[in-house]
Design a protein around this motif. Sequence first.
Motif, PDB file in Angstrom:
ATOM      1  N   PHE A 257      41.461  37.803  39.397  1.00 58.99           N
ATOM      2  CA  PHE A 257      42.479  38.848  39.420  1.00 58.99           C
ATOM      3  C   PHE A 257      42.321  39.784  40.623  1.00 58.99           C
ATOM      4  O   PHE A 257      43.267  40.476  40.998  1.00 58.99           O
ATOM      5  CB  PHE A 257      42.464  39.632  38.106  1.00 58.99           C
ATOM      6  CG  PHE A 257      43.113  38.890  36.961  1.00 58.99           C
ATOM      7  CD1 PHE A 257      44.474  38.635  36.969  1.00 58.99           C
ATOM      8  CD2 PHE A 257      42.354  38.425  35.893  1.00 58.99           C
ATOM      9  CE1 PHE A 257      45.080  37.937  35.935  1.00 58.99           C
ATOM     10  CE2 PHE A 257      42.956  37.734  34.846  1.00 58.99           C
ATOM     11  CZ  PHE A 257      44.316  37.486  34.873  1.00 58.99           C
ATOM     12  N   GLU A 258      41.144  39.782  41.241  1.00 60.03           N
ATOM     13  CA  GLU A 258      40.964  40.531  42.479  1.00 60.03           C
ATOM     14  C   GLU A 258      41.408  39.724  43.693  1.00 60.03           C
ATOM     15  O   GLU A 258      41.387  40.220  44.832  1.00 60.03           O
ATOM     16  CB  GLU A 258      39.495  40.930  42.634  1.00 60.03           C
ATOM     17  CG  GLU A 258      39.077  42.047  41.655  1.00 60.03           C
ATOM     18  CD  GLU A 258      37.569  42.224  41.575  1.00 60.03           C
ATOM     19  OE1 GLU A 258      36.847  41.529  42.353  1.00 60.03           O
ATOM     20  OE2 GLU A 258      37.113  43.029  40.745  1.00 60.03           O
ATOM     21  N   GLY A 259      41.823  38.479  43.470  1.00 62.18           N
ATOM     22  CA  GLY A 259      42.313  37.632  44.555  1.00 62.18           C
ATOM     23  C   GLY A 259      41.222  36.913  45.320  1.00 62.18           C
ATOM     24  O   GLY A 259      41.483  36.330  46.377  1.00 62.18           O
TER      25      GLY A 259
ATOM     26  N   SER B 107      42.961  42.277  31.250  1.00 61.00           N
ATOM     27  CA  SER B 107      43.499  41.774  32.511  1.00 61.00           C
ATOM     28  C   SER B 107      44.725  42.598  32.916  1.00 61.00           C
ATOM     29  O   SER B 107      45.284  43.338  32.103  1.00 61.00           O
ATOM     30  CB  SER B 107      43.905  40.304  32.359  1.00 61.00           C
ATOM     31  OG  SER B 107      45.173  40.192  31.750  1.00 61.00           O
ATOM     32  N   PRO B 108      45.182  42.448  34.150  1.00 64.33           N
ATOM     33  CA  PRO B 108      46.404  43.147  34.579  1.00 64.33           C
ATOM     34  C   PRO B 108      47.651  42.695  33.827  1.00 64.33           C
ATOM     35  O   PRO B 108      48.681  43.366  33.887  1.00 64.33           O
ATOM     36  CB  PRO B 108      46.509  42.777  36.065  1.00 64.33           C
ATOM     37  CG  PRO B 108      45.148  42.340  36.466  1.00 64.33           C
ATOM     38  CD  PRO B 108      44.538  41.726  35.253  1.00 64.33           C
ATOM     39  N   ILE B 109      47.565  41.568  33.126  1.00 68.34           N
ATOM     40  CA  ILE B 109      48.744  41.077  32.407  1.00 68.34           C
ATOM     41  C   ILE B 109      48.496  41.009  30.892  1.00 68.34           C
ATOM     42  O   ILE B 109      49.137  40.254  30.183  1.00 68.34           O
ATOM     43  CB  ILE B 109      49.197  39.695  32.940  1.00 68.34           C
ATOM     44  CG1 ILE B 109      48.035  38.693  32.986  1.00 68.34           C
ATOM     45  CG2 ILE B 109      49.819  39.833  34.311  1.00 68.34           C
ATOM     46  CD1 ILE B 109      48.455  37.286  33.397  1.00 68.34           C
TER      47      ILE B 109
ATOM     48  N   LYS C 291      50.336  33.452  45.302  1.00 64.54           N
ATOM     49  CA  LYS C 291      51.053  33.343  46.598  1.00 64.54           C
ATOM     50  C   LYS C 291      50.587  34.441  47.553  1.00 64.54           C
ATOM     51  O   LYS C 291      50.358  34.209  48.748  1.00 64.54           O
ATOM     52  CB  LYS C 291      52.554  33.463  46.336  1.00 64.54           C
ATOM     53  CG  LYS C 291      53.395  33.307  47.603  1.00 64.54           C
ATOM     54  CD  LYS C 291      54.886  33.395  47.262  1.00 64.54           C
ATOM     55  CE  LYS C 291      55.722  33.251  48.518  1.00 64.54           C
ATOM     56  NZ  LYS C 291      57.193  33.354  48.210  1.00 64.54           N
ATOM     57  N   LYS C 292      50.407  35.646  47.014  1.00 59.87           N
ATOM     58  CA  LYS C 292      49.997  36.786  47.829  1.00 59.87           C
ATOM     59  C   LYS C 292      48.572  36.642  48.341  1.00 59.87           C
ATOM     60  O   LYS C 292      48.246  37.058  49.460  1.00 59.87           O
ATOM     61  CB  LYS C 292      50.123  38.062  46.985  1.00 59.87           C
ATOM     62  CG  LYS C 292      49.734  39.351  47.693  1.00 59.87           C
ATOM     63  CD  LYS C 292      50.017  40.552  46.818  1.00 59.87           C
ATOM     64  CE  LYS C 292      49.179  40.504  45.553  1.00 59.87           C
ATOM     65  NZ  LYS C 292      49.369  41.716  44.713  1.00 59.87           N
ATOM     66  N   ASN C 293      47.703  36.000  47.549  1.00 58.23           N
ATOM     67  CA  ASN C 293      46.281  35.909  47.904  1.00 58.23           C
ATOM     68  C   ASN C 293      45.877  34.510  48.379  1.00 58.23           C
ATOM     69  O   ASN C 293      44.691  34.209  48.479  1.00 58.23           O
ATOM     70  CB  ASN C 293      45.428  36.294  46.702  1.00 58.23           C
ATOM     71  CG  ASN C 293      45.563  37.739  46.327  1.00 58.23           C
ATOM     72  OD1 ASN C 293      45.046  38.629  47.008  1.00 58.23           O
ATOM     73  ND2 ASN C 293      46.282  38.016  45.238  1.00 58.23           N
ATOM     74  N   LYS C 294      46.859  33.681  48.679  1.00 62.33           N
ATOM     75  CA  LYS C 294      46.581  32.288  49.031  1.00 62.33           C
ATOM     76  C   LYS C 294      45.750  32.161  50.296  1.00 62.33           C
ATOM     77  O   LYS C 294      44.840  31.334  50.375  1.00 62.33           O
ATOM     78  CB  LYS C 294      47.908  31.529  49.192  1.00 62.33           C
ATOM     79  CG  LYS C 294      47.741  30.045  49.458  1.00 62.33           C
ATOM     80  CD  LYS C 294      49.104  29.371  49.497  1.00 62.33           C
ATOM     81  CE  LYS C 294      48.982  27.875  49.750  1.00 62.33           C
ATOM     82  NZ  LYS C 294      50.298  27.196  49.785  1.00 62.33           N
ATOM     83  N   LEU C 295      46.042  32.944  51.278  1.00 62.21           N
ATOM     84  CA  LEU C 295      45.349  32.816  52.581  1.00 62.21           C
ATOM     85  C   LEU C 295      43.997  33.529  52.564  1.00 62.21           C
ATOM     86  O   LEU C 295      43.833  34.535  51.894  1.00 62.21           O
ATOM     87  CB  LEU C 295      46.240  33.397  53.688  1.00 62.21           C
ATOM     88  CG  LEU C 295      47.586  32.689  53.872  1.00 62.21           C
ATOM     89  CD1 LEU C 295      48.383  33.371  54.957  1.00 62.21           C
ATOM     90  CD2 LEU C 295      47.359  31.214  54.215  1.00 62.21           C
TER      91      LEU C 295
END
Length: 369
Positions: A269-271, A225-227, A365-369
């Motif tokens: 992870f891709e949102g 994963s990215p983390i 938060k970045k991919n919420k919408l």
Amino acid sequence: MKKKIEISQAEIDHLKVKDRRMSDLIEYLGEINRYYTPDPFTSLAQSIVYQQLSGSAADSIWKKVNNILPKLTPEAVAAVPENKLKEAGLSERKVNYLNNLAEAVLENNVQLAKIEELSDEEIIEQLTAVKGIGRWTAEMFLIFSLVRRNVISYHDLGIRKGIQWFYGLKSEPTEKDFKKFERNFSPYNTAASFYIWEITAQNLDQVFKNAGELSTANKVAYYDSPIGLIELQASQGELLRLHFQEVKRYQEGEAAVLAAAKKQLDEYFEGERKKFKLPLRIEGTDFQESVWRQLREIPYGATFSYKEVAEAIGNNKAYRAVGNANNKNSIPVIIPCHRVTASSGKIGGYGAGIWRKKWLLEHEKKNKL
């Protein structure tokens, strides 16, 4: 000249039968190599030289001592000028210790010629009467010169740390804990010592929490994963665990639920994925299970305080217990305990690391919408 210590199959079989954790440790480590110094005086002299020194520094000094005394005998030590030994890098105290040893042998207070005939405790008693030789040094002599088969040292830090990890103890073993271990693996505690030493030598204590984790009957898969590296474990078609690991600990296996989990993690992870749909098995108290169910109801990109989670499950004053339940969550990310924060607005704790919690919250938060 050092020689290899052979561990017999009978010793290995005995250790395996006595404790499944030891069996797993032996299987995980495979063959291990340990060596002994057949000449008892050389072995004891070397142990004095190596006391409280790093391996490389001790190796260098020992090499110089051997250049000065190519034939290392009590007579040679007694005859060599002290300044010669000091030039090799030995402290005045260690020069005195070597002379004490040589004198004890020459005066027959330490009976090296008959050492094989003595019991372990008789040898320890003779050696520890020599200033500069403590019980630990005497016990190491029993192992690494005489190859006695039932020796384990409570005075050895590596042994204590290894037993602590082996049993999953919160602190180093008490003498009672140690005696339990010693009794269990007698009469082959020397072989047990070799395997216990390998725990810290191979950093197993950094990879596994205890010996019980060395093997698993569960199906396992890993996800980059990215983390960080994620270890997934499943059984009977259900996902059991998700943990961040530094290395791949187990051989990977195939299971439909693991493949589905990896696909959904890709989407998360891709949102693209906002909620996981996987069969999960996570066991705890009724209260813990109610908290974990509520965590899955927290919307993607939102956060609840510990108090709000407590209120949602109908137990307003249980916010501290909610925090404890969060810590017991064995399937983080998928059961999103990262979405629980402190009422003060602070981010709160996270077992996998605060930086991961921050990353997950910012990602959502970045991919919420």
